[in-house]
Structures are given as structure tokens and as C-alpha cells.
Design an enzyme around this catalytic site. Structure first.
Site, PDB file in Angstrom:
ATOM      1  N   LEU A  56       0.942  -1.295   0.034  1.00  0.00           N
ATOM      2  CA  LEU A  56      -0.020  -0.191   0.018  1.00  0.00           C
ATOM      3  C   LEU A  56       0.999   1.243  -0.039  1.00  0.00           C
ATOM      4  CD1 LEU A  56      -2.310  -1.128   2.852  1.00  0.00           C
ATOM      5  CD2 LEU A  56      -2.711  -1.535   0.269  1.00  0.00           C
ATOM      6  N   ILE A  82       4.447  -1.436   3.137  1.00  0.00           N
ATOM      7  CA  ILE A  82       4.450   0.064   2.936  1.00  0.00           C
ATOM      8  C   ILE A  82       5.089   0.304   1.724  1.00  0.00           C
ATOM      9  CG2 ILE A  82       4.559   2.469   3.599  1.00  0.00           C
ATOM     10  CD1 ILE A  82       2.547   0.646   5.200  1.00  0.00           C
ATOM     11  N   LYS A  83       4.617   0.713   0.694  1.00  0.00           N
ATOM     12  CA  LYS A  83       5.258   1.306  -0.609  1.00  0.00           C
ATOM     13  C   LYS A  83       5.724   2.796  -0.584  1.00  0.00           C
ATOM     14  CE  LYS A  83       4.649  -0.075  -5.444  1.00  0.00           C
ATOM     15  NZ  LYS A  83       3.478  -0.244  -6.423  1.00  0.00           N
ATOM     16  N   ILE A  84       7.043   2.918  -0.713  1.00  0.00           N
ATOM     17  CA  ILE A  84       7.448   4.346  -0.451  1.00  0.00           C
ATOM     18  C   ILE A  84       8.322   4.474  -1.861  1.00  0.00           C
ATOM     19  CG2 ILE A  84       9.316   5.425   0.891  1.00  0.00           C
ATOM     20  CD1 ILE A  84       8.177   4.239   3.332  1.00  0.00           C
TER      21      ILE A  84
END
Ligand code: G3P
Length: 216
Positions: A56, A82-84
Site C-alpha cells: 500500500l 508500505i510502498k515508498i
């Protein structure tokens, strides 16, 4: 090699799961925007359906904002990643989140040295965008080869998610290189099944079986 679906569409996720081929899901703001559902409800359902990591993406541009978003998203399920984005602020956030045990997938990677930075920051996954490099006349898969070599040289445990996949040949090349994961749109996954000789073979077997049936 793990297969992730690059989608936020529940129907596609259900189908891939039924086929027994779903190891995880990656989403991004563009994919989420295509689904006519409130974000929270959509994400909760994806997390419930998928027995594997679900990426996400955060939308803040500064590390502190990314970290706050990540902490909130992480509460939604045990399989949240967590997509960063691969920026200095992004990697600052990755380092802090790694210390907190929150898993990260560093996205929008277009060069081997960017991938090296992500691994050094402690990213769990790196997402090189192959199709978008091909789109600008660069050899996208070469990036995957380089990242694999670099990570191998130093024993980094960051897993390579080949992203921005456009067709089955990208999946084939990723597998030949030995990438950990391919994340693909649903139509690409469907295409992997198809071969004209399989269809012709089935037709022939069924036709011949009719002759056997007549003798039963
Ligand atoms: O998940 C990110 C990536 O796969 C996007 O693909 O087709 O928009 O370049 P694409």
C-alpha cells in the site's frame, strides 16, 4: 519465483487466488483510483483475501508524513507492506520504519544505484519499473540483471519485485534472471496460460475420445 498481482481489483484478486497462483498484491494510487470503492473498505478486503504481502503506497512527500501514514496503514493487517517512492525523504522513512519492524517496498526505481540505496536503507523489497524504461527506449530488464548482481555481491536480503510488467516476455525474462517476484497486471497472468498448441491438443484429444466412447 513468486507471482504478485499488480491491481486493486477484487475480482481479479479472487480469480488469481482461485487458480492458486497468488503470492501477494501490489497497489499504487493509480490502481486504487480505478476502483469505485472507499479506500479503507477496499484495502481491508484486499488484505483479507490475500495470503501474502500487500503493498500500500504512501502519498506524503516528506519522511515524517510517510512515517505517520505507514504506521496507520500498518495497523490494517499483518500482511501490509508500505510502498515508498525512491527519494531521499522516502529512504529516510524506510530506515526508520525498518527499525520499527514495518515492512517496506521501495518503488519507482529506475537505476541500479537507486536500488543499492534502497537496500542500504533496509528496504524489504525493491520495485524496478521495467515497462516504463522500455517505453523510453531503455532496456528495462537490464536493470533487473544489474540489481541482482549488486545484491548478490553484498548479500543484501532486499527482494526484487519486477514491476511495470506489460507482457509475458517480461515474466519470462524476470524468471530467467532469477528475480524473486514478478508483479503483473491480471491480463498478463491470464496470457501466461495460453498456447495455441495446448488448445489444438485439447481439441484433438476430445475428438479422439469420442471414438473411444463409441466402443465403451
Ligand atoms: O505497481 C507499479 C507498476 O507496476 C506500474 O506499472 O504499467 O503503470 O508502468 P505501469
Amino acid at each position: 519465483m513468486k507471482f504478485f498481482l499488480d491491481t486493486a481489483n477484487l475480482e481479479e484478486i479472487r480469480k488469481a487466488k482461485e487458480w492458486g497462483l497468488l503470492d501477494g498484491v501490489t497497489t499504487n494510487p493509480t490502481l486504487v483510483s480505478k476502483e469505485d470503492m472507499p479506500f479503507q473498505g477496499l484495502v481491508t478486503e484486499i488484505l483479507r483475501l490475500v495470503d501474502g504481502p500487500v503493498s500500500l503506497e504512501v502519498v506524503s512527500e516528506h519522511a515524517q508524513g510517510m512515517i505517520s501514514e505507514a504506521r496507520e496503514l500498518n495497523k490494517l493487517g499483518e500482511n501490509v507492506v508500505i510502498k515508498i517512492p525512491l527519494t531521499p525523504e522516502g529512504l529516510k522513512a524506510v530506515k526508520i520504519l525498518a527499525q520499527e519492524g514495518i515492512k517496506t517496498n521501495v518503488t519507482l526505481c529506475f537505476s541500479p544505484t537507486q536500488a543499492l540505496l534502497a537496500a542500504k536503507a533496509g528496504a524489504d523489497y525493491i520495485s524496478p519499473f521495467i515497462g516504463r524504461l522500455d517505453d523510453i527506449s531503455s532496456y528495462g530488464m537490464r536493470l533487473v540483471e544489474d540489481i541482482k548482481d549488486i545484491y548478490g555481491n553484498y548479500g543484501f536480503e532486499t527482494q526484487i519485485i519486477v514491476a511495470s510488467i506489460r507482457h509475458p516476455m517480461h515474466v519470462l525474462e524476470a524468471a530467467l534472471i532469477g528475480a524473486d517476484i514478478a508483479t503483473m497486471p491480471f491480463p498478463v497472468l491470464e496470457k501466461l496460460f495460453h498456447h495455441p498448441l495446448t488448445d489444438i491438443g485439447i481439441q484433438r484429444f476430445l475428438r479422439d475420445w469420442e471414438k473411444v466412447k463409441a466402443r465403451i
